[in-house]
Design a protein around this motif. Structure first.
Motif, PDB file in Angstrom:
ATOM      1  N   VAL A 272      -5.395  14.103  -2.970  1.00 53.03           N
ATOM      2  CA  VAL A 272      -5.327  13.847  -4.411  1.00 53.03           C
ATOM      3  C   VAL A 272      -6.271  12.740  -4.866  1.00 53.03           C
ATOM      4  O   VAL A 272      -6.565  12.646  -6.065  1.00 53.03           O
ATOM      5  N   LEU A 273      -6.717  11.877  -3.946  1.00 50.02           N
ATOM      6  CA  LEU A 273      -7.548  10.741  -4.339  1.00 50.02           C
ATOM      7  C   LEU A 273      -9.005  10.973  -3.964  1.00 50.02           C
ATOM      8  O   LEU A 273      -9.315  11.599  -2.946  1.00 50.02           O
ATOM      9  N   SER A 274      -9.885  10.423  -4.764  1.00 47.58           N
ATOM     10  CA  SER A 274     -11.328  10.559  -4.553  1.00 47.58           C
ATOM     11  C   SER A 274     -11.785   9.739  -3.352  1.00 47.58           C
ATOM     12  O   SER A 274     -11.048   8.896  -2.822  1.00 47.58           O
TER      13      SER A 274
ATOM     14  N   GLY B 167       1.878  10.279  -9.185  1.00 45.73           N
ATOM     15  CA  GLY B 167       1.317  10.607 -10.492  1.00 45.73           C
ATOM     16  C   GLY B 167       0.528   9.448 -11.078  1.00 45.73           C
ATOM     17  O   GLY B 167      -0.572   9.640 -11.631  1.00 45.73           O
ATOM     18  N   ARG B 168       1.070   8.228 -10.961  1.00 46.54           N
ATOM     19  CA  ARG B 168       0.363   7.059 -11.482  1.00 46.54           C
ATOM     20  C   ARG B 168      -0.924   6.789 -10.691  1.00 46.54           C
ATOM     21  O   ARG B 168      -1.955   6.424 -11.272  1.00 46.54           O
TER      22      ARG B 168
ATOM     23  N   ARG C  11      -8.347   9.113 -11.437  1.00 43.48           N
ATOM     24  CA  ARG C  11      -9.175   9.921 -12.329  1.00 43.48           C
ATOM     25  C   ARG C  11      -9.884   9.047 -13.363  1.00 43.48           C
ATOM     26  O   ARG C  11     -10.992   9.362 -13.804  1.00 43.48           O
ATOM     27  N   THR C  12      -9.249   7.960 -13.745  1.00 48.84           N
ATOM     28  CA  THR C  12      -9.880   7.030 -14.690  1.00 48.84           C
ATOM     29  C   THR C  12     -11.070   6.339 -14.045  1.00 48.84           C
ATOM     30  O   THR C  12     -12.148   6.218 -14.645  1.00 48.84           O
ATOM     31  N   LYS C  13     -10.894   5.896 -12.797  1.00 47.38           N
ATOM     32  CA  LYS C  13     -11.960   5.178 -12.094  1.00 47.38           C
ATOM     33  C   LYS C  13     -13.042   6.110 -11.581  1.00 47.38           C
ATOM     34  O   LYS C  13     -14.222   5.755 -11.555  1.00 47.38           O
ATOM     35  N   GLY C  14     -12.648   7.294 -11.126  1.00 45.46           N
ATOM     36  CA  GLY C  14     -13.589   8.224 -10.533  1.00 45.46           C
ATOM     37  C   GLY C  14     -13.867   7.869  -9.087  1.00 45.46           C
ATOM     38  O   GLY C  14     -13.418   6.839  -8.567  1.00 45.46           O
ATOM     39  N   PRO C  15     -14.609   8.714  -8.395  1.00 45.39           N
ATOM     40  CA  PRO C  15     -14.900   8.466  -6.982  1.00 45.39           C
ATOM     41  C   PRO C  15     -15.781   7.245  -6.786  1.00 45.39           C
ATOM     42  O   PRO C  15     -16.619   6.923  -7.638  1.00 45.39           O
ATOM     43  N   ALA C  16     -15.583   6.548  -5.663  1.00 46.35           N
ATOM     44  CA  ALA C  16     -16.469   5.444  -5.309  1.00 46.35           C
ATOM     45  C   ALA C  16     -17.867   6.008  -5.077  1.00 46.35           C
ATOM     46  O   ALA C  16     -18.037   7.138  -4.607  1.00 46.35           O
ATOM     47  N   THR C  17     -18.860   5.211  -5.406  1.00 43.43           N
ATOM     48  CA  THR C  17     -20.243   5.626  -5.199  1.00 43.43           C
ATOM     49  C   THR C  17     -20.904   4.684  -4.208  1.00 43.43           C
ATOM     50  O   THR C  17     -20.486   3.533  -4.051  1.00 43.43           O
ATOM     51  N   PRO C  18     -21.921   5.147  -3.508  1.00 52.61           N
ATOM     52  CA  PRO C  18     -22.617   4.269  -2.563  1.00 52.61           C
ATOM     53  C   PRO C  18     -23.154   3.024  -3.260  1.00 52.61           C
ATOM     54  O   PRO C  18     -23.697   3.109  -4.363  1.00 52.61           O
TER      55      PRO C  18
ATOM     56  N   VAL D  65       0.827  -1.203   0.000  1.00 52.67           N
ATOM     57  CA  VAL D  65       0.000   0.000   0.000  1.00 52.67           C
ATOM     58  C   VAL D  65       0.865   1.259   0.000  1.00 52.67           C
ATOM     59  O   VAL D  65       0.496   2.285  -0.590  1.00 52.67           O
ATOM     60  N   ARG D  66       2.027   1.197   0.644  1.00 54.83           N
ATOM     61  CA  ARG D  66       2.924   2.365   0.684  1.00 54.83           C
ATOM     62  C   ARG D  66       3.291   2.847  -0.714  1.00 54.83           C
ATOM     63  O   ARG D  66       3.592   4.030  -0.919  1.00 54.83           O
ATOM     64  N   ASN D  67       3.287   1.936  -1.679  1.00 59.61           N
ATOM     65  CA  ASN D  67       3.678   2.323  -3.043  1.00 59.61           C
ATOM     66  C   ASN D  67       2.737   3.359  -3.653  1.00 59.61           C
ATOM     67  O   ASN D  67       3.119   4.071  -4.591  1.00 59.61           O
ATOM     68  N   THR D  68       1.514   3.436  -3.137  1.00 59.47           N
ATOM     69  CA  THR D  68       0.544   4.385  -3.696  1.00 59.47           C
ATOM     70  C   THR D  68       1.086   5.803  -3.710  1.00 59.47           C
ATOM     71  O   THR D  68       0.896   6.555  -4.680  1.00 59.47           O
ATOM     72  N   PHE D  69       1.790   6.182  -2.631  1.00 61.74           N
ATOM     73  CA  PHE D  69       2.260   7.556  -2.493  1.00 61.74           C
ATOM     74  C   PHE D  69       3.784   7.641  -2.334  1.00 61.74           C
ATOM     75  O   PHE D  69       4.292   8.665  -1.872  1.00 61.74           O
ATOM     76  N   ASP D  70       4.505   6.615  -2.715  1.00 60.14           N
ATOM     77  CA  ASP D  70       5.944   6.588  -2.442  1.00 60.14           C
ATOM     78  C   ASP D  70       6.735   7.315  -3.531  1.00 60.14           C
ATOM     79  O   ASP D  70       7.383   6.705  -4.390  1.00 60.14           O
ATOM     80  N   GLY D  71       6.677   8.646  -3.483  1.00 62.00           N
ATOM     81  CA  GLY D  71       7.427   9.463  -4.428  1.00 62.00           C
ATOM     82  C   GLY D  71       6.546  10.050  -5.511  1.00 62.00           C
ATOM     83  O   GLY D  71       5.434   9.581  -5.779  1.00 62.00           O
ATOM     84  N   ALA D  72       7.068  11.088  -6.166  1.00 61.73           N
ATOM     85  CA  ALA D  72       6.281  11.850  -7.139  1.00 61.73           C
ATOM     86  C   ALA D  72       5.779  11.000  -8.299  1.00 61.73           C
ATOM     87  O   ALA D  72       4.638  11.143  -8.750  1.00 61.73           O
ATOM     88  N   GLU D  73       6.629  10.100  -8.801  1.00 58.73           N
ATOM     89  CA  GLU D  73       6.235   9.295  -9.958  1.00 58.73           C
ATOM     90  C   GLU D  73       5.072   8.372  -9.611  1.00 58.73           C
ATOM     91  O   GLU D  73       4.091   8.267 -10.365  1.00 58.73           O
ATOM     92  N   ARG D  74       5.152   7.710  -8.455  1.00 56.66           N
ATOM     93  CA  ARG D  74       4.075   6.808  -8.063  1.00 56.66           C
ATOM     94  C   ARG D  74       2.805   7.575  -7.721  1.00 56.66           C
ATOM     95  O   ARG D  74       1.696   7.102  -7.985  1.00 56.66           O
TER      96      ARG D  74
END
Length: 305
Positions: A86-88, A29-30, A36-43, A18-27
């Motif tokens: 940054v995340l929905s 960005g990914r 943004r592709t998936k969009g926010p979770a909905t109920p 899970v740490r990889n989600t935010f581990d540095g600018a490049e990650r």
């Protein structure tokens, strides 16, 4: 000592990197591109069947209002979700929203506020502060609680500080779950905690802080509310785990509250991870009981040991 389920969650978090989600600018960005592709979770359909869910718009952004199907509302909550600015919103956030609506017989307002890096703090508060003003003006019986987890906790504390500066009423309560309080992450203990934290890498957190701050200095209380005054704020409850890089700043907020004479209810959970109250754990049930008590009963006037 953490429960068996909490220990298993920690193992799964490490295995899932899970740490990889935010581990540095490049990650980061990914992760943002994927979000943004998936969009926010909905109920979910089950959630929609269980609760009244109304979607509205405020300042051009979507806002969800979740409440009991009976329509009987005893109080209001403004919930600001985490996600590193940054995340929905995600499924665990909706789970927490549902539990609040059920436990408190309340309506929970959940804004889809602007996200970094496309937007910055100034734009986020351009939406959130007028929304808060509207909600606090409408609150009557039971009042309004402002609540946030992680970076949502950062937004929540800064929001009530800015409301105070504009002469707006304070909410009845402020609940902070694993809050981010200093976007520069300047406390030396942060790097020591980094070795224990399986979720939030310190170097990635600092990158996120810069993305969020925009043209604000990192020590400005608007983005780093730890450096602001607590005078005149609503009573605060804070939930923090000792395996979280944000734990050090939670202790600094506790000390600041003690020095300011501000009511602060302190809940530190040994061995617990970042935002553990959002997950299906015995410790989360206990935290939810404590949140419910804090919101529904008179606030204590001293800091708990």
């Amino acid at each position: 000592m953490p429960s068996v389920r909490a220990h298993l969650l920690s193992v799964l978090v490490r295995m899932g990197r899970v740490r990889n989600t935010f581990d540095g600018a490049e990650r980061i960005g990914r992760s943002v591109a994927s979000d943004r592709t998936k969009g926010p979770a909905t109920p979910s359909a089950k959630f929609m069947a269980r609760f009244s869910v109304r979607e509205t718009e405020f300042a051009g952004r979507r806002v969800h209002v979740v409440g009991p199907r009976s329509g009987h509302v005893r109080r209001r909550v403004l919930y600001l979700h985490g996600g590193g600015w940054v995340l929905s919103i995600s499924d665990p956030h909706w789970g927490m929203v549902g539990k609040l609506a059920e436990r408190l017989d309340c309506s929970v307002t959940v804004p889809m506020f602007p996200l970094a890096p496309e937007h910055h703090a100034r734009e986020m508060f351009a939406m959130l502060l007028p929304l808060y003003a509207k909600l606090v003006a409408e609150a009557s019986v039971g009042g309004l609680t402002v609540m946030g987890d992680s970076t949502g906790g950062n937004l929540a504390l800064s929001l009530v500080m800015q409301a105070r500066a504009q002469g707006l009423p304070q909410p009845d309560r402020l609940v902070l779950i694993s809050p981010c309080l200093d976007v520069g992450f300047t406390d030396p203990a942060t790097d020591a905690l980094d070795r224990k934290d399986p979720i939030s890498p310190a170097r990635g957190a600092r990158e996120l802080g810069r993305m969020y701050a925009g043209d604000y200095d990192l020590s400005d209380p608007v983005v780093s509310p730890l450096f602001g005054s607590l005078d005149g704020l609503a009573p605060i409850a804070i939930f923090t785990g000792t395996r979280d890089i944000l734990n050090a700043d939670a202790h600094r907020l506790k000390q600041l509250a003690a020095e300011s004479g501000i009511p602060l209810i302190w809940h530190e959970y040994p061995g617990m991870l970042h935002v553990w109250p959002l997950f299906p754990l015995p410790e989360a049930s206990r935290a939810l009981d404590q949140i419910t008590t804090f919101i529904t009963e008179p606030a204590e006037t001293s800091i708990q040991p």
